[in-house]
Design a protein around this motif. Structure first.
Motif, mmCIF file in Angstrom:
data_model
loop_
_atom_site.group_PDB
_atom_site.id
_atom_site.type_symbol
_atom_site.label_atom_id
_atom_site.label_comp_id
_atom_site.label_asym_id
_atom_site.label_seq_id
_atom_site.Cartn_x
_atom_site.Cartn_y
_atom_site.Cartn_z
ATOM 1 N N ILE A 81 -3.814 -1.478 3.078
ATOM 2 C CA ILE A 81 -4.473 -2.391 2.144
ATOM 3 C C ILE A 81 -5.536 -1.687 1.322
ATOM 4 O O ILE A 81 -5.524 -1.736 0.089
ATOM 5 N N VAL A 82 -6.476 -1.036 1.973
ATOM 6 C CA VAL A 82 -7.592 -0.431 1.239
ATOM 7 C C VAL A 82 -7.168 0.854 0.547
ATOM 8 O O VAL A 82 -7.315 0.997 -0.670
ATOM 9 N N PHE A 83 -6.642 1.791 1.306
ATOM 10 C CA PHE A 83 -6.379 3.100 0.722
ATOM 11 C C PHE A 83 -5.179 3.108 -0.218
ATOM 12 O O PHE A 83 -5.199 3.796 -1.234
ATOM 13 N N PHE A 84 -4.133 2.340 0.106
ATOM 14 C CA PHE A 84 -2.958 2.372 -0.755
ATOM 15 C C PHE A 84 -3.071 1.370 -1.899
ATOM 16 O O PHE A 84 -3.084 1.747 -3.068
ATOM 17 N N PHE A 85 -3.164 0.074 -1.581
ATOM 18 C CA PHE A 85 -3.173 -0.947 -2.623
ATOM 19 C C PHE A 85 -4.418 -0.880 -3.513
ATOM 20 O O PHE A 85 -4.312 -0.928 -4.738
ATOM 21 N N VAL A 93 -8.646 -6.829 -5.281
ATOM 22 C CA VAL A 93 -8.559 -7.491 -3.976
ATOM 23 C C VAL A 93 -7.855 -8.845 -4.099
ATOM 24 O O VAL A 93 -7.012 -9.189 -3.282
ATOM 25 N N GLU A 94 -8.179 -9.601 -5.121
ATOM 26 C CA GLU A 94 -7.556 -10.916 -5.316
ATOM 27 C C GLU A 94 -6.039 -10.792 -5.468
ATOM 28 O O GLU A 94 -5.278 -11.589 -4.924
ATOM 29 N N ASN A 95 -5.596 -9.779 -6.177
ATOM 30 C CA ASN A 95 -4.158 -9.580 -6.364
ATOM 31 C C ASN A 95 -3.488 -9.055 -5.094
ATOM 32 O O ASN A 95 -2.326 -9.383 -4.829
ATOM 33 N N VAL A 96 -4.198 -8.267 -4.317
ATOM 34 C CA VAL A 96 -3.667 -7.818 -3.024
ATOM 35 C C VAL A 96 -3.442 -9.030 -2.130
ATOM 36 O O VAL A 96 -2.408 -9.145 -1.463
ATOM 37 N N ARG A 97 -4.392 -9.956 -2.144
ATOM 38 C CA ARG A 97 -4.252 -11.188 -1.366
ATOM 39 C C ARG A 97 -3.001 -11.951 -1.791
ATOM 40 O O ARG A 97 -2.224 -12.413 -0.962
ATOM 41 N N LYS A 98 -2.803 -12.081 -3.095
ATOM 42 C CA LYS A 98 -1.632 -12.804 -3.606
ATOM 43 C C LYS A 98 -0.332 -12.124 -3.185
ATOM 44 O O LYS A 98 0.623 -12.793 -2.795
ATOM 45 N N ILE A 99 -0.306 -10.804 -3.264
ATOM 46 C CA ILE A 99 0.894 -10.047 -2.872
ATOM 47 C C ILE A 99 1.195 -10.279 -1.403
ATOM 48 O O ILE A 99 2.339 -10.540 -1.021
#
Length: 107
Positions: A81-85, A93-99
């Motif tokens: 999550i942190v290092f890759f996305f 962060v908001e888009n990572v949550r959506k994904i």
């Protein structure tokens, strides 16, 4: 953990919440062996505080992919999550949550 921390059960939806918890545990029985203080709680805190998932979002995420509760925080979740996305792909962060909510199996 599921009742108090994740808020699956409250006065208004006791039986529905207990059914959801039961389905989660029946689907992934290894959760019964997971340490709350050193395993489940830190994973929850990371997703809730750092990635800013709401309790309802975390419930949906865990129901779609309960194995997320078993993943190593440092060697898997934080790494992906942190290092890759976030750092490598520069996804907010908001888009990572959506994904993750749409495709939790990506983990």
């Amino acid at each position: 953990f599921f009742v108090n921390t994740l808020g699956y059960v409250d006065d208004d939806n006791y039986f529905e919440g207990m059914d959801r918890v039961r389905n989660l545990l029946v689907g992934t029985p290894k959760l019964l062996l997971a340490a709350v203080d050193t395993g489940l709680e830190p994973r929850f805190q990371f997703l809730h505080n750092e990635i800013e998932f709401s309790l309802e979002e975390l419930q949906r995420l865990y129901e779609k992919n309960p194995k997320l509760l078993m993943y190593s925080l440092d060697e898997n979740m934080r790494e992906k999550i942190v290092f890759f996305f976030i750092l490598r792909l520069h996804i907010e962060v908001e888009n990572v949550r959506k994904i993750l909510l749409c495709f939790p199996q990506i983990m």
